[in-house]
Design a protein around this motif. Structure first.
Motif, PDB file in Angstrom:
ATOM      1  N   GLY A 206       0.815  -1.598  -0.094  1.00 34.75           N
ATOM      2  CA  GLY A 206      -0.487  -0.156   0.288  1.00 34.75           C
ATOM      3  C   GLY A 206       1.000   1.204  -0.172  1.00 34.75           C
ATOM      4  N   ARG A 207       0.347   2.301  -0.877  1.00 35.63           N
ATOM      5  CA  ARG A 207       1.058   3.180  -0.685  1.00 35.63           C
ATOM      6  C   ARG A 207       0.080   4.722  -0.542  1.00 35.63           C
ATOM      7  NH1 ARG A 207       3.430   0.184  -4.527  1.00 35.63           N
ATOM      8  NH2 ARG A 207       4.994  -0.965  -4.664  1.00 35.63           N
ATOM      9  N   PHE A 208       0.212   5.328   0.236  1.00 35.67           N
ATOM     10  CA  PHE A 208      -0.616   6.790   0.607  1.00 35.67           C
ATOM     11  C   PHE A 208       0.683   7.735   0.557  1.00 35.67           C
ATOM     12  CE2 PHE A 208      -2.156   2.769   1.904  1.00 35.67           C
ATOM     13  CZ  PHE A 208      -3.761   3.022   1.945  1.00 35.67           C
ATOM     14  N   SER A 209      -0.260   8.556   0.130  1.00 33.09           N
ATOM     15  CA  SER A 209       0.416  10.272   0.174  1.00 33.09           C
ATOM     16  C   SER A 209       0.276  11.123   1.980  1.00 33.09           C
ATOM     17  CB  SER A 209      -0.925  11.843  -0.333  1.00 33.09           C
ATOM     18  OG  SER A 209      -2.142  11.677   0.296  1.00 33.09           O
ATOM     19  N   LEU A 210       1.245  11.644   2.009  1.00 30.21           N
ATOM     20  CA  LEU A 210       1.156  12.236   3.519  1.00 30.21           C
ATOM     21  C   LEU A 210      -0.169  12.625   3.545  1.00 30.21           C
ATOM     22  CD1 LEU A 210       3.161  13.228   6.171  1.00 30.21           C
ATOM     23  CD2 LEU A 210       3.608  15.401   4.912  1.00 30.21           C
ATOM     24  N   GLU A 211      -1.047  13.366   3.172  1.00 29.81           N
ATOM     25  CA  GLU A 211      -2.901  13.415   3.672  1.00 29.81           C
ATOM     26  C   GLU A 211      -3.088  12.754   3.776  1.00 29.81           C
ATOM     27  OE1 GLU A 211      -0.864  17.547   1.261  1.00 29.81           O
ATOM     28  OE2 GLU A 211      -1.023  15.304   1.334  1.00 29.81           O
ATOM     29  N   ASP A 212      -2.738  11.463   3.473  1.00 26.16           N
ATOM     30  CA  ASP A 212      -3.806  10.512   3.610  1.00 26.16           C
ATOM     31  C   ASP A 212      -2.748   9.359   5.226  1.00 26.16           C
ATOM     32  OD1 ASP A 212      -5.736  10.290   2.297  1.00 26.16           O
ATOM     33  OD2 ASP A 212      -4.765   9.723   0.267  1.00 26.16           O
ATOM     34  N   ALA A 213      -2.286  10.726   5.707  1.00 23.54           N
ATOM     35  CA  ALA A 213      -1.411   9.236   6.693  1.00 23.54           C
ATOM     36  C   ALA A 213      -2.202   8.557   7.921  1.00 23.54           C
ATOM     37  CB  ALA A 213      -0.381  10.228   7.661  1.00 23.54           C
ATOM     38  N   GLU A 214      -3.596   8.988   7.808  1.00 21.09           N
ATOM     39  CA  GLU A 214      -5.035   8.040   8.435  1.00 21.09           C
ATOM     40  C   GLU A 214      -4.797   6.472   8.305  1.00 21.09           C
ATOM     41  OE1 GLU A 214      -7.655   9.159  11.581  1.00 21.09           O
ATOM     42  OE2 GLU A 214      -7.526  10.808   9.964  1.00 21.09           O
ATOM     43  N   LYS A 215      -4.886   7.179   6.386  1.00 17.90           N
ATOM     44  CA  LYS A 215      -5.461   5.414   6.345  1.00 17.90           C
ATOM     45  C   LYS A 215      -4.083   4.575   6.021  1.00 17.90           C
ATOM     46  CE  LYS A 215      -8.835   7.840   2.544  1.00 17.90           C
ATOM     47  NZ  LYS A 215      -9.042   8.166   1.387  1.00 17.90           N
ATOM     48  N   ALA A 216      -3.392   5.383   6.054  1.00 19.69           N
ATOM     49  CA  ALA A 216      -2.230   4.329   5.714  1.00 19.69           C
ATOM     50  C   ALA A 216      -1.932   3.798   7.184  1.00 19.69           C
ATOM     51  CB  ALA A 216      -1.073   5.258   5.641  1.00 19.69           C
ATOM     52  N   LEU A 217      -2.127   4.137   8.026  1.00 23.92           N
ATOM     53  CA  LEU A 217      -1.852   4.032  10.087  1.00 23.92           C
ATOM     54  C   LEU A 217      -3.305   2.224   9.807  1.00 23.92           C
ATOM     55  CD1 LEU A 217      -1.508   6.887  11.483  1.00 23.92           C
ATOM     56  CD2 LEU A 217       0.183   5.343  11.944  1.00 23.92           C
ATOM     57  N   ASN A 218      -4.404   2.845   9.033  1.00 23.83           N
ATOM     58  CA  ASN A 218      -5.271   1.986   9.585  1.00 23.83           C
ATOM     59  C   ASN A 218      -5.291   0.835   7.985  1.00 23.83           C
ATOM     60  OD1 ASN A 218      -6.704   2.492  11.393  1.00 23.83           O
ATOM     61  ND2 ASN A 218      -7.570   4.228  10.671  1.00 23.83           N
ATOM     62  N   ALA A 219      -4.078   0.506   7.456  1.00 20.62           N
ATOM     63  CA  ALA A 219      -3.816  -0.478   6.580  1.00 20.62           C
ATOM     64  C   ALA A 219      -3.622  -1.834   6.301  1.00 20.62           C
ATOM     65  CB  ALA A 219      -2.904  -0.016   5.617  1.00 20.62           C
ATOM     66  N   ASP A 220      -3.811  -1.268   7.742  1.00 17.28           N
ATOM     67  CA  ASP A 220      -3.485  -3.087   8.403  1.00 17.28           C
ATOM     68  C   ASP A 220      -4.336  -4.305   8.636  1.00 17.28           C
ATOM     69  OD1 ASP A 220      -3.362  -1.198  11.058  1.00 17.28           O
ATOM     70  OD2 ASP A 220      -3.539  -3.013  11.786  1.00 17.28           O
ATOM     71  N   ARG A 221      -5.608  -3.132   8.480  1.00 18.28           N
ATOM     72  CA  ARG A 221      -7.104  -4.047   8.511  1.00 18.28           C
ATOM     73  C   ARG A 221      -7.472  -4.482   7.535  1.00 18.28           C
ATOM     74  NH1 ARG A 221      -9.141   0.320  13.106  1.00 18.28           N
ATOM     75  NH2 ARG A 221      -8.269  -0.397  14.682  1.00 18.28           N
ATOM     76  N   THR A 222      -6.665  -3.971   6.444  1.00 17.29           N
ATOM     77  CA  THR A 222      -7.122  -4.889   4.419  1.00 17.29           C
ATOM     78  C   THR A 222      -6.695  -5.697   4.535  1.00 17.29           C
ATOM     79  OG1 THR A 222      -6.564  -2.617   4.059  1.00 17.29           O
ATOM     80  CG2 THR A 222      -6.686  -4.184   2.488  1.00 17.29           C
ATOM     81  N   PRO A 223      -7.219  -6.974   4.197  1.00 17.53           N
ATOM     82  CA  PRO A 223      -6.911  -8.608   4.314  1.00 17.53           C
ATOM     83  C   PRO A 223      -5.295  -7.904   3.238  1.00 17.53           C
ATOM     84  CG  PRO A 223      -9.030  -8.010   4.115  1.00 17.53           C
ATOM     85  CD  PRO A 223      -8.606  -6.856   4.133  1.00 17.53           C
ATOM     86  N   GLY A 224      -4.374  -8.874   3.189  1.00 16.53           N
ATOM     87  CA  GLY A 224      -3.774  -8.886   2.856  1.00 16.53           C
ATOM     88  C   GLY A 224      -2.836  -7.781   2.163  1.00 16.53           C
ATOM     89  N   SER A 225      -2.401  -6.886   3.359  1.00  8.83           N
ATOM     90  CA  SER A 225      -1.625  -5.729   3.185  1.00  8.83           C
ATOM     91  C   SER A 225      -0.353  -6.902   4.459  1.00  8.83           C
ATOM     92  CB  SER A 225      -2.529  -4.744   5.098  1.00  8.83           C
ATOM     93  OG  SER A 225      -1.646  -3.946   4.716  1.00  8.83           O
ATOM     94  N   LEU A 226       0.476  -6.057   4.367  1.00  3.70           N
ATOM     95  CA  LEU A 226       1.931  -6.519   4.767  1.00  3.70           C
ATOM     96  C   LEU A 226       2.700  -5.687   5.132  1.00  3.70           C
ATOM     97  CD1 LEU A 226       3.607  -8.907   5.311  1.00  3.70           C
ATOM     98  CD2 LEU A 226       4.767  -8.824   3.242  1.00  3.70           C
ATOM     99  N   LYS A 227       3.154  -4.350   4.029  1.00  5.05           N
ATOM    100  CA  LYS A 227       3.702  -2.757   4.046  1.00  5.05           C
ATOM    101  C   LYS A 227       3.160  -1.823   3.699  1.00  5.05           C
ATOM    102  CE  LYS A 227       7.223  -1.646   6.847  1.00  5.05           C
ATOM    103  NZ  LYS A 227       7.261  -2.122   8.505  1.00  5.05           N
ATOM    104  N   THR A 228       2.747  -0.951   4.204  1.00  2.00           N
ATOM    105  CA  THR A 228       2.729   0.404   3.894  1.00  2.00           C
ATOM    106  C   THR A 228       3.392   1.311   3.714  1.00  2.00           C
ATOM    107  OG1 THR A 228       0.511  -0.450   4.721  1.00  2.00           O
ATOM    108  CG2 THR A 228       0.795   2.112   4.029  1.00  2.00           C
ATOM    109  N   ILE A 229       3.742   2.754   2.739  1.00  2.00           N
ATOM    110  CA  ILE A 229       4.495   3.189   2.568  1.00  2.00           C
ATOM    111  C   ILE A 229       3.995   4.842   2.419  1.00  2.00           C
ATOM    112  CG2 ILE A 229       6.137   3.940   1.420  1.00  2.00           C
ATOM    113  CD1 ILE A 229       7.535   1.565   2.514  1.00  2.00           C
ATOM    114  N   VAL A 230       4.311   5.874   3.070  1.00  2.00           N
ATOM    115  CA  VAL A 230       3.720   7.161   2.681  1.00  2.00           C
ATOM    116  C   VAL A 230       5.153   7.760   1.668  1.00  2.00           C
ATOM    117  CG1 VAL A 230       3.069   9.577   3.529  1.00  2.00           C
ATOM    118  CG2 VAL A 230       2.842   7.495   5.709  1.00  2.00           C
ATOM    119  N   VAL A 231       4.235   7.949   0.894  1.00  2.00           N
ATOM    120  CA  VAL A 231       5.546   8.883  -0.189  1.00  2.00           C
ATOM    121  C   VAL A 231       5.529   9.955  -0.651  1.00  2.00           C
ATOM    122  CG1 VAL A 231       5.810   7.876  -2.628  1.00  2.00           C
ATOM    123  CG2 VAL A 231       4.861   7.006  -1.649  1.00  2.00           C
ATOM    124  N   LEU A 232       6.134  11.058  -0.230  1.00  2.00           N
ATOM    125  CA  LEU A 232       6.257  12.513  -0.479  1.00  2.00           C
ATOM    126  C   LEU A 232       6.874  13.007  -1.801  1.00  2.00           C
ATOM    127  CD1 LEU A 232       6.279  11.538   2.740  1.00  2.00           C
ATOM    128  CD2 LEU A 232       6.926  13.819   3.191  1.00  2.00           C
TER     129      LEU A 232
END
Length: 344
Positions: A318-344
């Motif tokens: 998963g990749r998220f913008s800084l504005e979507d950091a909250e979504k990145a912090l909740n990405a572990d609840r998505t089935p199949g999620s392993l490692k999430t990155i905030v990309v600037l």
């Protein structure tokens, strides 16, 4: 304060700030001042760690309590855009992976080479020190490690969790021919399996109750996977057990899987206290140790990735913008999620 920098460094930056449990928002903050021994890094990518999620959802980890606004994130890569007065200006423009800590360098632990245990440590995203969910960060120059162009920004950021895996492998005394059991096939378990393989382990058994995770880790170094609900790991007689789950049953059963004189390494965050099988520990003379960050791991981590012995890019789900950091912090609840990155 005197420093050299590229002309595009602004006075302010965006930062994703945790203001309370479950409360995070982007704010405008001053770009941090650069001390003489530091560099200023324009952040490129930040990995989301389980500790970030703990602070976001619970406001604390053990004795570390979020009692004022905090910037999360400590798995960081970027490019140097300014240097302090004592740093070579030739480093401006360099791509780096950040070792996100500032030890005092003069205490007994630091002098002994165990700077990860420095009682005066300042560590990114550990209260009260801000982390890297922002556009610019500072770090002492020697903890901004150069990375080759063959490493992506995301892989460079993930040298931090790889460092945990390398430190666990060192603590587990893994050598060519070692037999290792790892509990947990989440991000750290998968990375620990890759590190164990790189260190020469020939049998890497990974236990996890989730079938999808077992299938995934089988692609990343595990020679065998076990469903701990259906199959016991006791009496495997492995040389080392690394717990990357934090689950009490996994810790207790894993201890029973270690041969006499073997090593147990506790990495996962779980219960504050658990009951241990003391007679077994005594009769087998087991060594039980913890992992608290790392020491001198970044150069090895970069080489393992550059040489192809460890694959970090494939772990990103998963990749998220800084504005979507909250979504990145909740990405572990998505089935199949392993490692999430905030990309600037």
């Amino acid at each position: 304060m005197t420093m050299s920098h590229t002309p595009e460094v602004p006075e302010t930056m965006r930062a994703s700030v945790l203001s309370g449990v479950g409360e995070i928002a982007v704010e405008e903050r001053p770009v941090p001042a650069v001390r003489p021994d530091e560099v200023l890094v324009r952040v490129a990518a930040v990995g989301v760690c389980g500790s970030d999620v703990h602070y976001y959802r619970e406001g604390r980890i053990g004795d570390f309590v979020v009692d004022k606004p905090l910037v999360l994130g400590h798995e960081v890569s970027g490019r140097i855009v300014a240097v302090g007065a004592d740093v070579d200006t030739g480093r401006i423009g360099e791509r780096v992976a950040i070792e996100p800590q500032r030890p005092c360098r003069v205490c007994r632990q630091c002098k002994a080479g165990s700077y990860n245990l420095c009682p005066h440590m300042e560590f990114y995203a550990t209260p009260p020190i801000d982390g890297a969910f922002c556009e610019y960060v500072t770090i002492q120059a020697d903890f901004a490690h150069p990375v080759p162009d063959s490493l992506s920004d995301e892989a460079a950021a993930l040298l931090e969790p790889l460092s945990v895996g390398i430190w666990a492998a060192r603590k587990a005394r893994i050598v060519p021919g070692s037999r290792v059991l790892i509990a947990g096939a989440g991000p750290i378990g998968v990375i620990a399996a890759q590190a164990a393989k790189a260190f020469g382990a020939t049998e890497i058994i990974v236990s996890d109750p989730v079938a999808d995770r077992r299938a995934l880790v089988a692609r990343f170094g595990a020679t065998r996977t076990i469903d701990p609900v259906a199959e016991s790991v006791r009496d495997l007689g492995v040389d080392a057990f690394i717990d990357a789950s934090g689950a009490t049953p996994a810790v207790v059963s894993g201890i029973g899987a270690v041969r006499g004189g073997g090593v147990v390494v506790l990495v996962g965050m779980g219960a504050d206290e658990i009951a241990l099988p003391i007679p077994l520990i005594q009769s087998r003379e087991l060594i039980i140790t913890g992992v608290f960050r790392y020491t001198d791991t970044w150069p090895v981590a970069a080489q393992l990735v550059a040489s192809g012995q460890v694959d970090l890019d494939s772990l990103v789900t998963g990749r998220f913008s800084l504005e979507d950091a909250e979504k990145a912090l909740n990405a572990d609840r998505t089935p199949g999620s392993l490692k999430t990155i905030v990309v600037l």
